[in-house]
Design a protein around this motif. Structure first.
Motif, PDB file in Angstrom:
ATOM      1  N   GLY A 230       0.855  -1.142   0.117  1.00 61.57           N
ATOM      2  CA  GLY A 230       0.184  -0.168   0.130  1.00 61.57           C
ATOM      3  C   GLY A 230       0.871   1.328   0.017  1.00 61.57           C
ATOM      4  N   PHE A 231       1.897   1.362  -0.669  1.00 55.09           N
ATOM      5  CA  PHE A 231       2.866   2.294  -0.695  1.00 55.09           C
ATOM      6  C   PHE A 231       2.429   3.495  -1.698  1.00 55.09           C
ATOM      7  N   THR A 232       3.138   4.567  -1.720  1.00 58.93           N
ATOM      8  CA  THR A 232       2.913   5.696  -2.910  1.00 58.93           C
ATOM      9  C   THR A 232       2.585   4.979  -4.115  1.00 58.93           C
ATOM     10  N   PRO A 233       1.521   5.425  -4.878  1.00 59.70           N
ATOM     11  CA  PRO A 233       1.175   4.943  -6.155  1.00 59.70           C
ATOM     12  C   PRO A 233       2.044   5.627  -7.069  1.00 59.70           C
ATOM     13  N   ARG A 234       2.410   4.838  -8.158  1.00 62.82           N
ATOM     14  CA  ARG A 234       3.211   5.356  -9.184  1.00 62.82           C
ATOM     15  C   ARG A 234       2.550   5.271 -10.560  1.00 62.82           C
ATOM     16  N   GLY A 235       1.964   4.114 -10.776  1.00 60.29           N
ATOM     17  CA  GLY A 235       1.142   4.004 -11.957  1.00 60.29           C
ATOM     18  C   GLY A 235       0.618   2.496 -12.156  1.00 60.29           C
ATOM     19  N   PHE A 236       0.604   1.902 -13.499  1.00 64.44           N
ATOM     20  CA  PHE A 236       0.008   0.699 -13.681  1.00 64.44           C
ATOM     21  C   PHE A 236       0.949  -0.115 -14.878  1.00 64.44           C
ATOM     22  N   SER A 237       0.902  -1.373 -14.737  1.00 61.44           N
ATOM     23  CA  SER A 237       1.569  -1.898 -15.768  1.00 61.44           C
ATOM     24  C   SER A 237       0.507  -2.977 -16.283  1.00 61.44           C
TER      25      SER A 237
END
Length: 461
Positions: free
Chosen positions: A355-362
């Motif tokens: 649940g860490f800082t969101p960066r994006g999606f793969s």
């Protein structure tokens, strides 16, 4: 004719700008709800502190099933239901013991049994240790060097990987396959360096797999500090013995459940967008990041939509998968039932990287042209929230079986910052106190935003 052509271009451009503006305003609404009225943190606290570890087949796993079903019913989702699934039931037993024996020295070190391992003899196992860096070195040494010994797999994470999941992937074969391979050469036991880069005294468990009909030897993970100490003594002393004792066992399979909450689509109710994580966890801690955060974020996606009055075009599901950690039975069952019920899934998103800082999606195995279009259309919308990194890559263990039964589905992995995940992963440190409330809420809003965009515009462009 030229005038009509230019007018068509102008109108098309105006409509695109208008749609972007509408989407931008709606994403802001999603984030406002998540950050002002968000519920995943308080729900995660209940899951971790009131229920706790949730190993498949355990009483706590069943408590988690019952509670998450009631939680989604409380939120008033259109449909909440269970999917039956038979799961493995492995139990750890009494706390493990271990020590390095180097001449007159006896040094206690922390170990934990690997999930699925067999027990040692009642009084434990003592044997000479042979250190290897991986499966290939084991094969090179062969039976003459390995027979009668405890194999010590000591390949560390490669620190050159920026994405720590890649380091985990290149090291974890020694844990998952290492004991079965060592048994082929006559080893009597296996010790594996914990799958983490951090140097501490917390051993990390994880699943191992024996070959059907093969010899089963006891296997444990040793803390990274203990691994470094054992390796140093082997270099100094040459011959070193290791003692460990563990009392684990595998019981008959148990009936369990996936828990599914659903908002029914207004235009395409028989087309589904799934978001989910796994409800089970290892037994050493509370399963906060792995994967309490993922399941509570998934519930929160539907809660946000409900709270802001969004009625999706497609049916949207939050799925609490059971048994990701030591069998993958829940994900397989979900895909089987999707096929049996002729369900059309257009996209599935999994949150199982903390649940860490969101960066994006793969996006798993999609055409480069489609990824370019996704970036072109949606990057600017998500850029203000710093979750605009769209890449090709893995999606998730629980949603992967969908691809075999629903080939057109797009599989997507939620990608938060990875740097701290394997400090906690599968260890006694994976507790609620190590989750940040704001990071958790941002992740839920990120997934809700992507699902909104898919629901409104699809993925065909």
């Amino acid at each position: 004719m030229r005038f009509k052509f230019l007018l068509a271009i102008f109108l098309s451009s105006s409509l695109a700008v208008s749609a972007q503006h509408t989407d931008s305003l709606f994403l802001r609404k999603i984030y406002d709800e998540a950050l002002v009225n968000g519920k995943p943190y308080q729900n995660l606290e209940y899951l971790c502190k009131k229920i706790g570890p949730r190993l498949s087949g355990s009483a706590n796993a069943q408590k988690a099933v019952d509670w998450t079903k009631k939680l989604m019913e409380h939120y008033g989702f259109d449909r909440v239901f269970l999917q039956e699934v038979m799961v493995p039931h492995w139990v750890r037993g009494e706390k493990e013991q271990a020590k390095i024996i180097a001449g007159n020295q006896q040094i206690s070190v922390p170990v934990v049994a690997l999930g699925g391992s067999v027990a040692t003899a009642k009084n434990g196992l003592t044997a000479e240790v042979i250190e290897v860096q991986g499966l290939q070195e084991l094969k090179t040494l062969g039976e003459q060097a390995v027979k009668g010994k405890i194999v010590f797999y000591n390949r560390p994470f490669d620190p050159r990987f920026i994405e720590t999941g890649a380091a985990y992937s290149t090291a974890s074969d020694q844990r998952f396959r290492g004991p079965a391979e060592a048994a082929k050469y006559g080893a009597v036991g296996v010790i594996v360096r914990s799958m983490t880069e951090i140097i501490d005294d917390y051993p990390h468990t994880g699943a191992t797999s024996y070959e059907e009909g093969g010899n089963k030897i006891p296997a444990a993970a040793i803390s990274t500090k203990g691994a470094n100490q054992l390796s140093a003594l082997l270099k100094q002393k040459g011959a070193v013995q290791f003692y460990f004792k563990q009392n684990c066992q595998t019981l008959p399979d148990v009936l369990s459940y996936n828990v599914v909450g659903e908002l029914k689509g207004t235009e395409n109710p028989n087309e589904f967008i799934t978001v989910g994580g796994h409800l089970d966890s290892w037994d050493l801690a509370e399963g906060a990041h792995d994967d309490g955060t993922g399941v509570m974020q998934s519930v929160e996606v539907l809660r946000i939509f409900k709270a802001i009055g969004y009625r999706p075009k497609h049916s949207i599901r939050a799925v609490m998968f059971m048994n990701e950690e030591n069998g993958h039975k829940g994900g397989t069952k979900y895909a089987e039932l999707a096929q049996k019920n002729n369900e059309k899934h257009i996209a599935a998103i999994e949150s199982d990287e903390g649940g860490f800082t969101p960066r994006g999606f793969s996006f798993n195995a999609i055409q480069p042209q489609l990824l370019q279009k996704i970036n072109k259309n949606w990057k600017s919308l998500l850029e203000p929230y710093e979750v605009d990194r769209f890449i090709n890559g893995g999606a998730g263990t629980d949603i992967e079986p969908l691809k075999a039964t629903v080939p057109a589905v797009i599989l997507i992995g939620f990608r938060p910052d990875s740097q701290r995940y394997f400090d906690l992963h599968h260890s006694a440190k994976d507790v609620f106190e190590n989750v940040n409330k704001r990071e958790l809420e941002l992740g839920a809003a990120s997934m809700a935003s992507l699902i909104y965009l898919i629901d409104q515009h699809g993925l065909s462009f």
